[in-house]
Write a protein that holds these residues in place. Sequence first.
Motif, short mmCIF file in Angstrom:
data_model
loop_
_atom_site.label_atom_id
_atom_site.label_comp_id
_atom_site.label_asym_id
_atom_site.label_seq_id
_atom_site.Cartn_x
_atom_site.Cartn_y
_atom_site.Cartn_z
N GLY A 141 -19.61 -10.03 -1.74
CA GLY A 141 -20.32 -11.25 -2.04
C GLY A 141 -19.98 -12.38 -1.10
O GLY A 141 -19.57 -13.45 -1.49
N GLY A 142 -20.11 -12.10 0.14
CA GLY A 142 -19.86 -13.16 1.10
C GLY A 142 -18.66 -12.90 1.97
O GLY A 142 -18.05 -13.79 2.49
N GLY A 143 -18.35 -11.63 2.13
CA GLY A 143 -17.17 -11.28 2.89
C GLY A 143 -17.34 -11.40 4.39
O GLY A 143 -16.43 -11.07 5.12
N GLY A 144 -18.50 -11.79 4.83
CA GLY A 144 -18.65 -12.09 6.23
C GLY A 144 -18.39 -10.92 7.15
O GLY A 144 -17.33 -10.80 7.77
N GLY A 145 -19.36 -10.03 7.29
CA GLY A 145 -19.28 -8.98 8.28
C GLY A 145 -18.33 -7.86 7.93
O GLY A 145 -17.85 -7.18 8.83
N LEU A 146 -18.05 -7.71 6.71
CA LEU A 146 -17.21 -6.58 6.32
C LEU A 146 -17.96 -5.29 6.56
O LEU A 146 -19.14 -5.17 6.28
N LYS A 147 -17.22 -4.35 7.04
CA LYS A 147 -17.81 -3.08 7.37
C LYS A 147 -17.89 -2.21 6.11
O LYS A 147 -17.02 -2.25 5.24
N LYS A 148 -18.93 -1.44 6.08
CA LYS A 148 -19.09 -0.48 5.00
C LYS A 148 -19.30 0.89 5.60
O LYS A 148 -19.36 1.07 6.80
N GLY A 149 -19.43 1.82 4.71
CA GLY A 149 -19.71 3.16 5.17
C GLY A 149 -18.45 3.93 5.47
O GLY A 149 -17.36 3.58 5.03
N PRO A 150 -18.63 4.97 6.21
CA PRO A 150 -17.52 5.89 6.46
C PRO A 150 -16.39 5.22 7.22
O PRO A 150 -16.60 4.35 8.05
N TRP A 151 -15.25 5.68 6.91
CA TRP A 151 -14.07 5.15 7.59
C TRP A 151 -13.83 5.93 8.87
O TRP A 151 -14.03 7.14 8.94
N THR A 152 -13.37 5.20 9.82
CA THR A 152 -13.04 5.84 11.09
C THR A 152 -11.55 6.10 11.15
O THR A 152 -10.75 5.57 10.37
N GLN A 153 -11.18 6.88 12.10
CA GLN A 153 -9.76 7.16 12.29
C GLN A 153 -9.00 5.89 12.61
O GLN A 153 -7.87 5.69 12.13
N ALA A 154 -9.60 5.07 13.41
CA ALA A 154 -8.90 3.84 13.77
C ALA A 154 -8.66 2.98 12.53
O ALA A 154 -7.58 2.40 12.35
N GLU A 155 -9.66 2.93 11.70
CA GLU A 155 -9.49 2.17 10.47
C GLU A 155 -8.43 2.80 9.57
O GLU A 155 -7.60 2.11 8.97
N ASP A 156 -8.49 4.09 9.49
CA ASP A 156 -7.48 4.77 8.70
C ASP A 156 -6.08 4.47 9.22
O ASP A 156 -5.15 4.24 8.46
N LYS A 157 -5.98 4.49 10.51
CA LYS A 157 -4.65 4.25 11.08
C LYS A 157 -4.18 2.84 10.78
O LYS A 157 -3.01 2.62 10.44
N LEU A 158 -5.09 1.92 10.90
CA LEU A 158 -4.71 0.55 10.58
C LEU A 158 -4.24 0.46 9.13
O LEU A 158 -3.23 -0.19 8.82
N LEU A 159 -4.98 1.11 8.28
CA LEU A 159 -4.63 1.03 6.87
C LEU A 159 -3.30 1.72 6.60
O LEU A 159 -2.44 1.19 5.88
N VAL A 160 -3.15 2.87 7.17
CA VAL A 160 -1.90 3.60 6.94
C VAL A 160 -0.72 2.81 7.50
O VAL A 160 0.33 2.70 6.85
N ASP A 161 -0.90 2.26 8.65
CA ASP A 161 0.20 1.49 9.23
C ASP A 161 0.54 0.30 8.35
O ASP A 161 1.72 -0.03 8.16
N HIS A 162 -0.47 -0.29 7.83
CA HIS A 162 -0.22 -1.45 6.97
C HIS A 162 0.55 -1.02 5.72
O HIS A 162 1.51 -1.68 5.31
N VAL A 163 0.11 0.06 5.14
CA VAL A 163 0.79 0.50 3.92
C VAL A 163 2.21 0.94 4.24
O VAL A 163 3.14 0.74 3.46
#
Length: 550
Positions: free
Chosen positions: A141-163
Amino acid sequence: MPCPCARELHRPPHPPPSTFHHPPSPPPPPRRHYHGLPPPPPARSPPFCLPLLLRGQGRTPPFQQPRRARGCVASMAAAPACRYPPKSSARSISRPEKLSAAFSLSLCPVLGAGSGEEKATSLQTRVAIERPRSGGGVEGGGGGGLKKGPWTQAEDKLLVDHVRRHGEGNWNAVRRETGLQRCGKSCRLRWANHLRPNLRKGPFSPEEERHILLLHGLIGNKWARISSHVISRSLAASTDNEIKNYWNTRLKRRQRAGLPMYPPDIEREIATLRAQNINPFADADGGNAGLQPPPPPPLLYDASNPFALPSPSGSHSPLINQNYPLLNQMQGMQQQQQQHVFHLAGGHQSPSLSPQPAFHHQDSSGTAALGHGHGGFVSSSGLPPLPTRPHELPSNQFDTSTTGGLLESLLLGGGDHQPRHNTSMVKVNSMPALTYRDPGSRLLPVHGAGSDSDDASHCLTGEDMYHGATWNFTFEDMKPAKRRTPSEAGISDMFGINAAGSIPGEWFGGGSTAPSPGPSSAVTDEEFSLEMQQFMSLLPLSIDEHSWNA
DNA sequence: AATCTCAACAACCGCCCCCCT
DNA sequence: GAGGGGGGCGGTTGTTGAGAT
């Protein structure tokens, strides 16, 4: 043109070496043919019995029937889990347009900063980027360019690194701190369903399927609770989403066939459990004694029903003392099992594995309760979780007050003493099979009006062992086998997760002895077998077990 | 070979609850 | 107590490959 890796899809599954002390498993069943000859009848399963399940009896080793591969392995191996364009695109544009609207580096800041390989991979796999919904809607609801759809490896890596750095939780911070253009919910979901350690990606064993059926029959569409319960038994996490998907596909299949959702023996077990009307924690913790309201008529109990066992006199007596004495042991072993699990983890809990609020829960009455950890690390106790969310009321599917018994306590937060309705017969919209008969009739669900004779004709006909009647039951082990998805393999590869599911070196501090970190197939057979053997060694054998394992 | 049907499953969405201020 | 953020959960959608027709 066939997919160059099509042979991968047809490669026979390779069940990993198992140390299970079970009879050799039959070859994986063929893919169910819905328009062909009926499949051969499955091996007769013993009557579903919660104690048996809790003891792991009859459990077939996981991964014996790897799930069917989906998608192109070659592309999926380096691709996000889902290759189709996001829903917003799929709904609004045609397929060629979707392709043209596929991944654009300039519109994907995450991958735009990635390597060329990532870009190529994403292009190959048609990773689409978020297209504005009608009205330019964005996620959240107004997240400004948030990506949707399938996750990419790069995104996964970012997320895993963060966690890895910060642990689970505070998902909205992921975006702030990593630049990941995903909303917190999406991050949590991705982590919980695909990236978190100890995820179990594999087929449900027949026993697990029956377990799911029973739990669903008892508590309805409480996927997280069902999941947590299955987790506690399987020593690895099957996500609620997975169970939900499993159920939904099963539901659709059986609804099409006009079949009941539950086999009769499971229905009887449901009736029996609900007829117990007992709270095992009433006496155990000393704090709940007398707090339980008088047991209302159980949901499935029908005086005319010979299988819905009558509520025992003094129905507050612990179930475990009456019909399920083993549960006494089980409860007593819970702490031990938990400790064992953490011992396997090297006695160190990383931030993400730190006790989650719902994992080791101290309820208001001071009763230590091992709870489910949906979204978090999972228990591998092999034991049912204890209530963790006493606030939560049953869903609209069931009035669980009708049992007030073990499973509600286990799965619905039996510690809650909130007023409940007293409904002896409930029609459950989402559970058509549990629309029960009039008094006097047998404990069988009302079949759907529709009848797919084709499908129904392929259902196995079994014998009602109590009535001698026949029943139709599409046994779930006839469903196609699944296997670890290539995307998960890609994730594992990306993070250096070896075949045993462990990451060389650091992974939440678990090291090589960590309990199967990494996505999918996280619990090795050795680990699983070890725990199960230790677990089983503490339990006495029974006739059922002998007969089941014979 | 083309089309249809199905199972599987990732992901989104809305609702709800909890916690904090 | 009210409001907002964070998070969990259940429902639903949409896409895929495989098998059947």
